[in-house]
Scaffold this active site. Sequence first.
Site, mmCIF file in Angstrom:
data_model
loop_
_atom_site.group_PDB
_atom_site.id
_atom_site.type_symbol
_atom_site.label_atom_id
_atom_site.label_comp_id
_atom_site.label_asym_id
_atom_site.label_seq_id
_atom_site.Cartn_x
_atom_site.Cartn_y
_atom_site.Cartn_z
ATOM 1 C CB CYS A 156 -1.390 5.026 26.096
ATOM 2 S SG CYS A 156 -2.470 5.948 27.222
ATOM 3 C CB CYS A 257 -5.449 11.869 24.176
ATOM 4 S SG CYS A 257 -3.726 11.559 24.644
#
Length: 430
Positions: A156, A257
């Site tokens: 990420c 997330c």
Amino acid sequence: MTTLLRLLPSRRPQILLRSLALSCRLYTAVPPPFYPTHKSYPSRTEPTHDLPPDTYTQATPGPDDHVIVAMSSGVDSSVCAALFQHYKNVHGIYMANWSQTATCTERDWRDVQKLCQDLKMDCERVNFEHEYWNDVFLPMIEKYQNGLTPNPDIGCNKYVKFGKLVEYLNEKYMGKKWWLVTGHYARIMKHNETGEFHLLRGLSRRKDQSYYLSSIPSSILSKVILPIGHYTKPEVRELAKKFNLHTASKPDSQGLCFVNPGQSNFRDFLNEYIPANPGNIVTEDGKVWGKHKGLWHATIGQRSTVSMPQGNPEYQGVWFVSERDIEKNELVIVKGTDNPKLFKQTVVVTDLEWLCPKQKVLATQALGSHDIQFQYHSLLPSVPVKSIRDEGDKLIIELAKPVRALAPGQGGILYNDNRVLGGGMMSKAL
């Protein structure tokens, strides 16, 4: 004179700033508002990663530069925004990268909007869900299917937070000087002797996140500021209260997330994306003791869920996963947390990324010193490197001692003291 600049109040006349900056040959017109010394926190008791004095300088924006603060609604990014609120061209930016958890995303976005309103700064919302799905999530699923234990946080940071976001900012602020500020517990600073920008461990040993930033492009280091890396977590909480931020007492985010907070088990989440592939749980002699639902249901070094016959001295005790046998689709378990089968000394690292030129790293190691260390977990102690064999697209790294639970798929990062040199993915432990 540098010390004088650091002690000046955060709001000072611009004329005085410019004259002082010129006289000190500083490359920025505004002194760091966030670079505390030990004198700033005399009661600091937490163990820290201290840098040699006068070795590094923290870069800071000029008064007319654009400062973009990546906002997540957490206390760390909130403090970042507060530290830079006095810049006239400060902007908040919120990345929505996973719409499946829309409730969480919208709640965080409202928190970001309120914070920016309180700090009198504008903010915008961008969506990089496509990039996150293709560059982070799908590769993670594929690695789990192949018997690896990936680390999506590293991906990420590489592809989204310091990849797509930087690309977006380059286009938006084309021709203008801009900086990206994030709330990571690491430091990016200018090396005084060479003028290079280095990625360094965060001050806090308990929160250091440099491991997760190890694959970001070296080309963007001169554009990134990590102010939180100069503090410990309690100090960040203290700053949030001093700034009267409504996020001051907000709990730290847990997990990833894309995992709904209501889901209690990450393995159950993976089952929604990976077809079941049951296999045997065996001991080294090949005896079957149970079944697994898929190799991704266990990590190297973790305690086995199989109930062994405690009445038999041969099997009495606690058992741990020592191997994922992909060809046989088997999990191999061994007895005892210190079982030699859980320890490896040589690791193959692929998918290499370098923040220091590879040849420099190899030349340093060739001198036979222990100046290079290997980090295989974000917060576990690093291990001195005995030797590095370069095979082009991979490194064969021999450690100075065997270490427990080297999990293929995780990051394997090289350090020189506090500096991140580079690294990649551990593909195999020997």
